[in-house]
Design a protein around this motif. Structure first.
Motif, PDB file in Angstrom:
ATOM      1  N   PHE A  83       0.752  -1.120  -0.026  1.00  0.00           N
ATOM      2  CA  PHE A  83       0.542   0.446   0.096  1.00  0.00           C
ATOM      3  C   PHE A  83       0.914   0.953  -0.080  1.00  0.00           C
ATOM      4  N   ILE A  84       0.510   1.618  -0.814  1.00  0.00           N
ATOM      5  CA  ILE A  84       1.800   2.922  -1.030  1.00  0.00           C
ATOM      6  C   ILE A  84       0.909   4.195  -0.546  1.00  0.00           C
ATOM      7  N   GLU A  85       1.558   4.896  -0.055  1.00  0.00           N
ATOM      8  CA  GLU A  85       1.483   6.700   0.527  1.00  0.00           C
ATOM      9  C   GLU A  85       1.873   7.367   0.423  1.00  0.00           C
ATOM     10  N   TYR A  86       1.258   8.595  -0.715  1.00  0.00           N
ATOM     11  CA  TYR A  86       1.720   9.515  -0.285  1.00  0.00           C
ATOM     12  C   TYR A  86       0.989  10.868  -0.302  1.00  0.00           C
ATOM     13  N   ILE A  87       2.143  11.759  -0.069  1.00  0.00           N
ATOM     14  CA  ILE A  87       0.989  13.555   0.805  1.00  0.00           C
ATOM     15  C   ILE A  87       1.651  14.250  -0.280  1.00  0.00           C
ATOM     16  N   LEU A  88       0.656  14.855  -0.729  1.00  0.00           N
ATOM     17  CA  LEU A  88       1.277  15.608  -2.176  1.00  0.00           C
ATOM     18  C   LEU A  88       0.406  17.235  -1.564  1.00  0.00           C
ATOM     19  N   PRO A  89       1.125  18.509  -2.088  1.00  0.00           N
ATOM     20  CA  PRO A  89       0.218  19.656  -1.525  1.00  0.00           C
ATOM     21  C   PRO A  89      -1.087  19.936  -2.683  1.00  0.00           C
ATOM     22  N   THR A  90      -0.812  19.424  -3.214  1.00  0.00           N
ATOM     23  CA  THR A  90      -2.130  19.840  -4.470  1.00  0.00           C
ATOM     24  C   THR A  90      -2.356  18.180  -5.029  1.00  0.00           C
ATOM     25  N   VAL A  91      -4.306  18.187  -5.472  1.00  0.00           N
ATOM     26  CA  VAL A  91      -4.210  16.963  -5.946  1.00  0.00           C
ATOM     27  C   VAL A  91      -3.712  16.755  -7.707  1.00  0.00           C
ATOM     28  N   GLU A  92      -3.453  18.278  -7.732  1.00  0.00           N
ATOM     29  CA  GLU A  92      -2.559  18.421  -9.480  1.00  0.00           C
ATOM     30  C   GLU A  92      -1.840  17.893  -9.841  1.00  0.00           C
ATOM     31  N   THR A  93      -0.913  17.426  -8.445  1.00  0.00           N
ATOM     32  CA  THR A  93       0.510  16.515  -8.347  1.00  0.00           C
ATOM     33  C   THR A  93       0.498  15.359  -9.013  1.00  0.00           C
ATOM     34  N   ILE A  94      -0.262  14.606  -8.962  1.00  0.00           N
ATOM     35  CA  ILE A  94      -0.973  13.053  -9.316  1.00  0.00           C
ATOM     36  C   ILE A  94      -0.363  13.276 -10.422  1.00  0.00           C
ATOM     37  N   THR A  95      -1.156  14.150 -11.208  1.00  0.00           N
ATOM     38  CA  THR A  95      -1.157  14.156 -12.930  1.00  0.00           C
ATOM     39  C   THR A  95       0.107  14.866 -12.998  1.00  0.00           C
ATOM     40  N   ASN A  96       0.144  15.493 -12.676  1.00  0.00           N
ATOM     41  CA  ASN A  96       2.182  16.322 -12.862  1.00  0.00           C
ATOM     42  C   ASN A  96       3.112  15.288 -12.409  1.00  0.00           C
ATOM     43  N   VAL A  97       3.005  14.498 -12.070  1.00  0.00           N
ATOM     44  CA  VAL A  97       4.203  13.653 -11.944  1.00  0.00           C
ATOM     45  C   VAL A  97       3.708  12.178 -12.889  1.00  0.00           C
ATOM     46  N   MET A  98       2.607  11.743 -12.797  1.00  0.00           N
ATOM     47  CA  MET A  98       2.301  10.766 -14.028  1.00  0.00           C
ATOM     48  C   MET A  98       2.281  11.286 -14.963  1.00  0.00           C
ATOM     49  N   SER A  99       2.388  13.054 -15.968  1.00  0.00           N
ATOM     50  CA  SER A  99       3.027  13.073 -17.109  1.00  0.00           C
ATOM     51  C   SER A  99       4.330  13.895 -17.081  1.00  0.00           C
ATOM     52  N   ASP A 100       4.584  13.166 -15.909  1.00  0.00           N
ATOM     53  CA  ASP A 100       6.049  14.250 -16.187  1.00  0.00           C
ATOM     54  C   ASP A 100       7.207  12.300 -16.906  1.00  0.00           C
ATOM     55  N   PRO A 101       7.957  13.289 -17.997  1.00  0.00           N
ATOM     56  CA  PRO A 101       8.562  12.273 -19.404  1.00  0.00           C
ATOM     57  C   PRO A 101       9.552  11.273 -17.688  1.00  0.00           C
ATOM     58  N   ASP A 102       9.846  11.800 -17.020  1.00  0.00           N
ATOM     59  CA  ASP A 102      11.299  10.674 -16.295  1.00  0.00           C
ATOM     60  C   ASP A 102       9.942   9.674 -15.197  1.00  0.00           C
ATOM     61  N   TRP A 103       8.935  10.328 -14.759  1.00  0.00           N
ATOM     62  CA  TRP A 103       8.290   9.002 -14.222  1.00  0.00           C
ATOM     63  C   TRP A 103       7.988   7.941 -14.985  1.00  0.00           C
ATOM     64  N   GLN A 104       7.643   7.932 -16.484  1.00  0.00           N
ATOM     65  CA  GLN A 104       7.146   6.941 -17.465  1.00  0.00           C
ATOM     66  C   GLN A 104       8.413   6.259 -17.313  1.00  0.00           C
ATOM     67  N   LEU A 105       9.916   6.740 -17.420  1.00  0.00           N
ATOM     68  CA  LEU A 105      11.036   5.779 -16.566  1.00  0.00           C
ATOM     69  C   LEU A 105      11.090   5.512 -15.829  1.00  0.00           C
ATOM     70  N   ALA A 106      10.654   5.275 -14.551  1.00  0.00           N
ATOM     71  CA  ALA A 106      10.833   5.185 -13.322  1.00  0.00           C
ATOM     72  C   ALA A 106       9.588   4.051 -13.030  1.00  0.00           C
ATOM     73  N   VAL A 107       8.620   4.125 -14.019  1.00  0.00           N
ATOM     74  CA  VAL A 107       7.537   3.142 -14.281  1.00  0.00           C
ATOM     75  C   VAL A 107       7.708   2.512 -15.871  1.00  0.00           C
ATOM     76  N   LYS A 108       8.732   2.179 -15.910  1.00  0.00           N
ATOM     77  CA  LYS A 108       9.148   1.264 -17.392  1.00  0.00           C
ATOM     78  C   LYS A 108       9.087  -0.184 -17.338  1.00  0.00           C
ATOM     79  N   ASP A 109       9.513  -0.478 -16.237  1.00  0.00           N
ATOM     80  CA  ASP A 109       9.306  -2.287 -16.027  1.00  0.00           C
ATOM     81  C   ASP A 109       7.888  -2.856 -14.551  1.00  0.00           C
TER      82      ASP A 109
END
Length: 140
Positions: A83-109
């Motif tokens: 179970f992963i928990e993130y504490i974020l400054p805003t709800v928009e942070t979720i979209t910002n992280v997931m749309s970041d090209p470097d996130w795509q590298l982090a979840v490549k596998d």
């Protein structure tokens, strides 16, 4: 995402089941040793405040189900691997992280390790009522 009316950090959670060809231990090792080193710079870039990994080993959940299941037969016992928990400054942070090209590298596998369709996500606010054995945030 919809406008958020509360002006406080958002808790975003996600449950993960491993792909069955991997052991629970290998799955958690992949998250900690391979995924997180790639993810941390993305978290820093987008101002993620906290990240916690709640590991749920099968032997512990099985023992809990055996022990408590008889007392609460209507309960359904979770069987995910973490179970992963993130504490974020805003709800928009979720979209910002997931749309970041470097996130795509982090979840490549991810598809090799995570049974993605079984993930369960939620967003909300967390209020503690007991900290260090002391009641907090209650009026009486």
């Amino acid at each position: 995402m919809a406008e958020v009316l509360e002006n406080r950090p958002v808790k975003f959670t996600i449950t993960h089941y491993r792909q069955q060809q991997h052991s629970h231990e290998a799955f958690i090792k992949w998250i900690v040793e391979e995924h997180l080193p790639l993810a941390m710079p993305v978290f820093e870039k987008h101002g993620v405040l906290e990240y916690s990994l709640f590991v749920t080993p099968p032997y512990l959940n099985g023992a809990l189900k055996q022990e408590i299941g008889g007392l609460r037969p209507s309960w359904d016992f979770a069987d995910f691997d973490c179970f992963i928990e993130y504490i974020l400054p805003t709800v928009e942070t979720i979209t910002n992280v997931m749309s970041d090209p470097d996130w795509q590298l982090a979840v490549k596998d991810q598809e090799n390790w995570v049974d993605v369709p079984k993930a369960l996500v939620s967003a909300g606010y967390s209020t503690p009522y007991l900290l260090n054995k002391k009641p907090v945030n209650i009026s009486k």
